[in-house]
Design an enzyme around this catalytic site. Sequence first.
Site, PDB file in Angstrom:
ATOM      1  N   CYS A  65      46.474  30.729  10.868  1.00  0.00           N
ATOM      2  CA  CYS A  65      45.425  30.873   9.803  1.00  0.00           C
ATOM      3  C   CYS A  65      44.233  30.483  10.090  1.00  0.00           C
ATOM      4  O   CYS A  65      44.120  29.082  10.712  1.00  0.00           O
ATOM      5  CB  CYS A  65      45.825  30.529   8.372  1.00  0.00           C
ATOM      6  N   GLY A  66      43.194  30.817   9.609  1.00  0.00           N
ATOM      7  CA  GLY A  66      41.920  30.390  10.105  1.00  0.00           C
ATOM      8  C   GLY A  66      41.518  28.841   9.732  1.00  0.00           C
ATOM      9  O   GLY A  66      41.240  28.068  10.655  1.00  0.00           O
TER      10      GLY A  66
END
Lengths: 283, 283
Positions: free
Chosen positions: A123-124
């Site tokens: 995830c970012g």
Amino acid sequence: MPGRPTTSQTPTRLLRYAAGRAEGRGDELATEEPLEIRLAGGGVRRTVALTMRTPGADAELAAGFLFGEGIVRERDEIRGIAAGDPEAADPRARGNVVTVDLGDRPLPDLGGLERHFFATSACGVCGRAGLEALRVRAAPLPPGPSVAPATLLALPRALAAAQGVFAATGGLHAAALFDAAGELQALREDVGRHNALDKLVGWALLAGRLPLAAGVVLVSGRASFEILQKTLAAGVPVVCAVSAPSSLAVELAQSFGVTLVGFLRGDRFNVYSAPERVAPLPL
Amino acid sequence: MPGRPTTSQTPTRLLRYAAGRAEGRGDELATEEPLEIRLAGGGVRRTVALTMRTPGADAELAAGFLFGEGIVRERDEIRGIAAGDPEAADPRARGNVVTVDLGDRPLPDLGGLERHFFATSACGVCGRAGLEALRVRAAPLPPGPSVAPATLLALPRALAAAQGVFAATGGLHAAALFDAAGELQALREDVGRHNALDKLVGWALLAGRLPLAAGVVLVSGRASFEILQKTLAAGVPVVCAVSAPSSLAVELAQSFGVTLVGFLRGDRFNVYSAPERVAPLPL
């Protein structure tokens, strides 16, 4: 629906209890209504977000939201913004829709937006990939501007004066843009602090004023990761909050050289990063 | 990652400007980190949400979030909750994952969750369909409890005392459960006020205490639509906020018979709906 609130305030009746006595009276509430943000392009129309917001400045809110998410990057990508949907089945929903028209261009990749909600384990925001993506998107911050301590101390009063009595009672969050001399450039309000900032950035985008390279932004609440993410995308070098910043907001500010000011109240404030823009600082 | 914060506070260095002088000093920040909530069931694993939260009580946060979204309705549906993912590629992400295990049961329909983010024009919150769905899910509210004005007035002090100095400086939002006599039952904190309430409801779910039919909930900030949505799902009859409610929060409270108290500060408060639970009210 006749009589539905379309403004930022909604009248109500309440019982006020004070000093041992209760009495009925009228009052105003900050209006909260859902807004569906639609994107149209290349003959396709898609709903991209639902947010609870205070009606007003819906076009700016939609533009600022799409810019903050990296879906729209330039003003010229937007052909038009239409508020409302006269054909909505639910009469109440008719005023709670805004459509951003990208013209003949096909809809951009919405993968980033979906990742925002449904993250994978890569995830970012957890990892370096996300910070790098933000670094590419964010305009490089200039060394300036230089803001005097007295100028910073005056910002909350200027914000409160511009907000007016109702909002200052706590009903509405605010995000304001000042220049380095402390002159108010724009102010936007909302029940949600993220929305207030989206409206402000959307105003700047639509007015052709991005990046806000000489700007000072003040938010009425706390400074979170998302607040810093949005100001970074808009290229704001000095970000101030009336209340506390979070650990991740400070980390982001330090990583990108944003001057982050917190607890800006009365005769004091804290500088968490890049203090060189606050000058002269009598140490 | 060694040295990564896993607590609710993160140390920092800052410049404090006060009364014309600036000095460097250490301070504590409210920790903000992303949390990926995963659902596992019937051999399938899916990421259902990413939220920015203060670490701690991650299992309660996940349980409360899933309950509030209607994905998990009973404690017995949860076989176990595992914090962390030791195999995450990014070391920082390892502590920022929580997996709710539903055992052999297939994953429930996540359509409602997706609608939460990507609404159609028949969207839930705009129309009657959404209110009806909430009505079906929410436990019917009992006529009681009866709460004395003096009891309500004492809640913010009890909350501040339980929060401690750090949180009371504005770093963390809080959601607390009291009984009708004003005794504190549970308190949860977070950088996000929705998360604080999710943690509180998750605690109640996992402790087998839902619905909270005799409960009084106090939130440290404002009362929005989402706050009321979550307390309604948990069956809370009396909801208090230190600050203002929004128009939609009041509408929801009136529609469902929730006693909604706002601006609960000092010697005063406002009652926006169902005042019969506040007694005796000297009119």
